[in-house]
Design a protein around this motif. Structure first.
Motif: not given
Length: 442
Positions: A105, A107, A113, A115, A117, A120
């Protein structure tokens, strides 16, 4: 979407609920980015949320205190901030969240995050400033480290747990060299901190490395240059904390911090805001001390058996290798690789100035023949560079210097050995064998 909401609900159920009252305070002054808060006595490094006129909340960090008031700096932009705005404490002071979910990932400095996604799930807390170990708890550097760059592997061999600096001016090839090492170095986990870089470089790096077989072993912590200085400094500390967490599990971690100079710049901005006087070329003592604290967090752990191998890029402002940041880093690191603008201008990549580069642990890691061959090649390169002007002017005659004669005879093989295509890699064993073969022909 429903699955993510279910995960969020599960996290909320598992989250501990603080039984005590929520600490709050009020903004009483804001001057030059420094916010003075009354009624909120928090430790340095704590986070807080400040209300604004738009009904939103701005995240800020405590960076000091004065006359019973907490001094805070925003981690974002000062949007619609007003006097007497309410401030409330947030999270656990001095701690960050870490966990296996960080692997693969990208961050920011707060663990959010970047990216695209999902959020977390990081169940464990780790001190942002690290867990200090005694000097005798640090194991010696005894195992060679394969960084994938032939010139470094052969002539400045790194070790697992070593701290190495890559020093150069702007535009000489630091980022390209770091990119090659990040993509080909042999490590269980790679943590890359991109501090104060251009947002485009961050995006390009994530797109290149967050794909393929290596994705599950890499973590990227990125804060571009336009972010607040305390956020940039926090990103470097967070990346070091992530590396320490994986080292505690007995893993071999590669920590790449690009760049240490941007961290020093961020620490300088914070120190000047707090009124600390500038000393060495405008750098307050605390800014240079921040470099030492970061670098000392890498190394081998005798207790867990894990290791953090640190690679730190250092920007030499104006190509001045006596810059305070460069000088401080060179004194505390276990070796340094110097990149030459002259070599870069010739199209020589990587533009490593071999005579000026060294690894302080190399002699303990390689065999006698490899060490002797490296010293011989260093001598040849130094002789060739020292006599380069005479040769170019036609003022040198063969036989005047046997060492220079040998260097000129091997000039093309030496350049072929030292250069390496972008994105290419050569293993440690192959690099040593190529060095021995080159010196057998000398």
């Amino acid at each position: 979407m429903i699955a993510e909401l279910q995960l969020d609900l599960a996290r909320m159920r598992a989250a501990p609920i603080a039984a005590g009252p929520v600490l709050t305070g009020r903004v009483v002054a804001c001057d030059g980015g420094l916010i003075e808060v009354a009624g909120l006595p928090l430790p340095v490094g704590s986070l807080g949320l400040i209300e604004n006129d738009a009904g939103a909340e701005c995240l800020a960090e405590v960076i000091g205190f004065r006359a019973g008031h907490s001094l805070m700096m925003l981690l974002g932009d000062a949007m619609l901030l007003r006097p007497q705005a309410r401030v409330r404490a947030l999270g656990s002071p001095g701690e960050v969240r870490v966990g296996e979910a960080l692997l693969g990932r990208a961050v920011d400095a707060l663990g959010a995050p970047i990216d695209g996604g999902p959020r977390l799930d990081l169940p464990l807390a780790w001190p942002l400033a690290g867990r200090r170990e005694g000097a005798l708890e640090r194991a010696s550097v005894t195992k060679p480290f394969d960084c994938g760059v032939r010139a470094i592997n052969a002539l400045a061999t790194m070790g697992v747990g070593q701290r190495l600096g890559i020093m150069a001016g702007s535009g000489v090839g630091k980022s390209v060299l770091v990119d090659t090492i990040a993509g080909h170095a042999v490590a269980d986990v790679t943590v890359v901190a991109l501090i104060g870089e251009r947002a485009r470089e961050v995006s390009d790096f994530v797109n290149r490395h967050m794909a393929g077989a290596r994705r599950g072993g890499i973590v990227v912590v990125a804060v571009p240059a336009d972010h607040a200085p305390n956020l940039r400094l926090r990103a470097a500390q967070y990346a070091s904390a992530i590396a320490e967490y994986f080292r505690e599990q007995g893993r071999e971690v590669l920590l790449i911090l690009d760049s240490l100079t941007r961290v020093a710049h961020a620490a300088r901005e914070l120190a000047l805001v707090l009124g600390e006087p500038g000393a060495a070329r405008g750098y307050p003592p605390s800014a240079l001390a921040a470099i030492t604290r970061l670098v000392e967090r890498a190394g081998n752990s005798a207790r867990s058996g894990g290791a953090v191998t640190g690679i730190y890029t250092v920007l030499a402002d104006g190509d001045d290798t006596n810059d305070p940041v460069v000088d401080t880093a060179r004194a505390i690191l276990d070796g340094h690789v110097v990149l030459s603008r002259e070599l870069a201008n010739r199209g020589h990549y990587p533009a490593i100035d071999v005579p000026a580069s060294l690894s302080r642990v190399m002699d303990d890691l390689v065999s006698g023949p490899v060490a002797a061959a490296a010293r011989r090649l260093r001598g040849l390169i130094a002789a060739r560079e020292a006599g380069r002007d005479l040769v170019m002017m036609g003022a040198y005659r063969a036989g005047g210097d046997p060492l220079l004669d040998a260097a000129l005879a091997l000039s093309q093989p030496i350049d072929a050995f030292l250069t390496q295509g972008r994105g290419e890699a050569e293993a440690l064993g192959a690099s040593h064998e190529a060095l021995l073969q080159l010196m057998r022909d000398a």
